[in-house]
Design a protein around this motif. Structure first.
Motif, PDB file in Angstrom:
ATOM      1  N   UNK A 237      42.919 -30.786  61.025  1.00 36.38           N
ATOM      2  CA  UNK A 237      42.983 -30.862  59.564  1.00 36.38           C
ATOM      3  C   UNK A 237      41.637 -30.469  58.959  1.00 36.38           C
ATOM      4  N   UNK A 238      40.811 -29.788  59.762  1.00 34.02           N
ATOM      5  CA  UNK A 238      39.545 -29.303  59.233  1.00 34.02           C
ATOM      6  C   UNK A 238      38.409 -30.291  59.326  1.00 34.02           C
ATOM      7  N   UNK A 239      38.575 -31.352  60.118  1.00 34.92           N
ATOM      8  CA  UNK A 239      37.489 -32.319  60.295  1.00 34.92           C
ATOM      9  C   UNK A 239      37.271 -32.520  61.791  1.00 34.92           C
ATOM     10  N   UNK A 240      36.239 -31.871  62.323  1.00 35.89           N
ATOM     11  CA  UNK A 240      35.920 -31.961  63.741  1.00 35.89           C
ATOM     12  C   UNK A 240      34.498 -32.458  63.930  1.00 35.89           C
ATOM     13  N   UNK A 241      34.227 -32.983  65.122  1.00 35.74           N
ATOM     14  CA  UNK A 241      32.913 -33.564  65.383  1.00 35.74           C
ATOM     15  C   UNK A 241      32.351 -33.073  66.711  1.00 35.74           C
ATOM     16  N   UNK A 242      31.055 -32.843  66.713  1.00 31.81           N
ATOM     17  CA  UNK A 242      30.363 -32.373  67.908  1.00 31.81           C
ATOM     18  C   UNK A 242      29.101 -33.199  68.130  1.00 31.81           C
ATOM     19  N   UNK A 243      28.744 -33.381  69.407  1.00 25.78           N
ATOM     20  CA  UNK A 243      27.505 -34.076  69.763  1.00 25.78           C
ATOM     21  C   UNK A 243      26.363 -33.083  69.637  1.00 25.78           C
ATOM     22  N   UNK A 244      25.295 -33.401  68.903  1.00 29.10           N
ATOM     23  CA  UNK A 244      24.201 -32.452  68.691  1.00 29.10           C
ATOM     24  C   UNK A 244      23.558 -31.974  69.988  1.00 29.10           C
ATOM     25  N   UNK A 245      23.161 -30.706  70.015  1.00 29.05           N
ATOM     26  CA  UNK A 245      22.597 -30.090  71.220  1.00 29.05           C
ATOM     27  C   UNK A 245      21.344 -30.806  71.704  1.00 29.05           C
ATOM     28  N   UNK A 246      20.509 -31.280  70.798  1.00 29.73           N
ATOM     29  CA  UNK A 246      19.273 -31.949  71.220  1.00 29.73           C
ATOM     30  C   UNK A 246      19.568 -33.225  72.000  1.00 29.73           C
ATOM     31  N   UNK A 247      20.594 -33.977  71.569  1.00 24.85           N
ATOM     32  CA  UNK A 247      20.999 -35.163  72.305  1.00 24.85           C
ATOM     33  C   UNK A 247      21.558 -34.778  73.669  1.00 24.85           C
ATOM     34  N   UNK A 248      22.394 -33.735  73.681  1.00 22.35           N
ATOM     35  CA  UNK A 248      23.014 -33.278  74.926  1.00 22.35           C
ATOM     36  C   UNK A 248      21.944 -32.847  75.926  1.00 22.35           C
ATOM     37  N   UNK A 249      20.960 -32.102  75.459  1.00 25.32           N
ATOM     38  CA  UNK A 249      19.895 -31.599  76.336  1.00 25.32           C
ATOM     39  C   UNK A 249      19.099 -32.738  76.945  1.00 25.32           C
ATOM     40  N   UNK A 250      18.740 -33.724  76.120  1.00 25.48           N
ATOM     41  CA  UNK A 250      17.974 -34.871  76.616  1.00 25.48           C
ATOM     42  C   UNK A 250      18.760 -35.646  77.662  1.00 25.48           C
ATOM     43  N   UNK A 251      20.039 -35.876  77.404  1.00 29.65           N
ATOM     44  CA  UNK A 251      20.885 -36.637  78.333  1.00 29.65           C
ATOM     45  C   UNK A 251      21.049 -35.914  79.661  1.00 29.65           C
ATOM     46  N   UNK A 252      21.315 -34.615  79.607  1.00 28.76           N
ATOM     47  CA  UNK A 252      21.527 -33.874  80.853  1.00 28.76           C
ATOM     48  C   UNK A 252      20.239 -33.762  81.657  1.00 28.76           C
ATOM     49  N   UNK A 253      19.114 -33.646  80.996  1.00 27.41           N
ATOM     50  CA  UNK A 253      17.828 -33.612  81.715  1.00 27.41           C
ATOM     51  C   UNK A 253      17.601 -34.913  82.469  1.00 27.41           C
TER      52      UNK A 253
END
Length: 452
Positions: A237-253
């Protein structure tokens, strides 16, 4: 998964219609044509977005209510355990072509016994789970394949509402699909999707199966990992959510370096900055995190943070809300030194803080196991010098209370294995043993509590 309207692509592909100057200036020029197109960027990055299929067995446990046990035989008196096979689909993003690292959502691969990755050219590979984090819904996979294509991280803190965005994923198992739109909002929280929420909101069309897929900028860089949608029946319905790349990068590191997420904590309690609070403290903005209490001997206490402070920036980047601050701090990692901008007594100042590790602070026990919901845990050491995990609070009539936990209990073992901290407790529980037997030290007594 969330979804958003294909606004950019609709404008770009409408031949003969006027295209707004901002979009025209932003989009690359298709070869041999004056029609703007996303194709040149997509040709480079789409091979780095993969389809993920998982399979496994989900275990369900059910105890027959006491009033009905009389009518059934002895075999129905205890707990009933059932295993049911399942299959699921999702998406993933290759972020390191040489090492074969693929990022996806933790909920995509949760409980999976087998994880298959399908590349854009149809090649299939079995993937290895390196690690995951349920609270932020991020998981890291590894695949042994050659000639992979990777996507470069963008700085998600530089995003602005109105920036164009592209979503790539595997909706409904149809295969790789590209949609486009804009960044609708930043710092979204309170959705109860994950424990740590600081979402990018977009109107790019995201649907079931897009989970773990890429949200990109117009340069083809990764600005977020698509994770959730707000809509009936899982539709767009036009409302989607994504986890910010900076958070993703820190977590994966952290997962790569330690095999787990070593969550950082600041040691403050607080809430969102309302207009009334802002006026009361002489602050002219509603953007910031209000500190209502500083935990004694915490990182914040040692750095000089005080109740009544308003945290307005983190490492020179604006803080919009307490939820955003909490999510960013938690995903930055323990032992990291950060610079906090605060507003105190009508003046702005900066404070340097070294984050503590989450296991050194209070942790909500429901993040470990549903039977522990209502309990708060903290690292502890008994009078006899025995290290363990202390139960600092138990909510009345909560699952933890019904399991027999009491305030002041110290968990020193699980399933006959000695534990000294929350990380060790978490590792055993996340292995999903059939029974969880907690070795408890209660006063001068030692006992076992069995969780179902």
């Amino acid at each position: 998964m969330k979804s958003r309207l294909p606004l950019v692509s609709a404008l770009a592909l409408s031949i003969g219609l006027a295209v707004i100057p901002a979009a025209q200036a932003a989009l690359p020029l298709a070869a041999g044509s004056d029609i703007r197109s996303l194709a040149p960027v997509l040709e480079k990055v789409t091979p780095a977005v993969v389809n993920i299929s998982v399979s496994g067995n989900k275990v369900s446990r059910q105890v027959l209510p006491e009033p009905f046990r009389f009518f059934f035989g002895p075999e129905m008196q205890g707990e009933q355990v059932q295993e049911r096979p399942f299959q699921a689909l999702g998406s993933g993003v290759i972020v390191d072509a040489k090492k074969g690292y693929v990022i996806t959502n933790n909920h995509v691969i949760s409980d999976a016994d087998k994880i298959l990755i399908t590349l854009m050219d149809g090649q299939e590979y079995e993937a290895e789970l390196i690690g995951g984090d349920k609270q932020s819904d991020i998981a890291l996979l590894k695949v042994d394949a050659k000639d992979l294509v990777e996507i470069e991280f963008a700085d998600s803190d530089q995003l602005r509402v109105g920036d164009f965005a592209i979503a790539i994923g595997n909706p409904f198992g149809l295969g790789q699909t590209v949609t486009s739109g804009i960044i609708s909002a930043l710092g979204r929280s309170g959705l109860n999707v994950e424990n740590l929420e600081n979402f990018i909101q977009t109107d790019a069309a995201i649907n079931s199966g897009n989970s773990g897929g890429a949200l990109l900028d117009l340069e083809g860089k990764l600005v977020g990992i698509n994770t959730a949608i707000l809509g009936p029946n899982g539709g767009n319905i036009g409302i989607g959510f994504a986890i910010p790349a900076n958070m993703v990068k820190s977590l994966t590191e952290q997962i790569i370096e330690y095999g787990e997420v070593r969550r950082g904590v600041l040691g403050v309690m607080g809430g969102e900055l309302t207009s009334e609070l802002a006026r009361t403290f002489g602050y002219r903005s509603q953007h910031g995190a209000f500190v209502s209490q500083v935990i004694e001997d915490s990182s914040a206490d040692k750095a000089g943070l005080k109740a009544g402070d308003i945290i307005i920036s983190l490492d020179n980047k604006p803080v919009r809300s307490f939820s955003e601050l909490r999510a960013k701090v938690a995903t930055m990692g323990a032992d990291k030194t950060v610079n906090l901008g605060i507003y105190r007594d009508g003046k702005k100042q900066e404070i340097e803080v070294t984050l503590a590790r989450a296991e050194d602070e209070n942790v909500a026990a429901n993040t470990l196991n549903e039977s522990l919901e209502g309990a708060t845990l903290a690292k502890a050491e008994t009078k006899d010098g025995v290290k363990g995990v202390k139960v600092t609070e138990v909510a009345p009539r909560s699952p933890a209370a019904m399991s027999g936990l009491e305030k002041g209990d110290v968990i020193i073992g699980v399933n006959r294995k000695r534990i000294k901290n929350i990380a060790q407790l978490r590792k055993i529980i996340e292995a999903k043993p059939d029974v969880i037997a907690l070795n408890i030290q209660r006063g001068n007594s030692s006992l076992y509590l069995v969780l179902r």
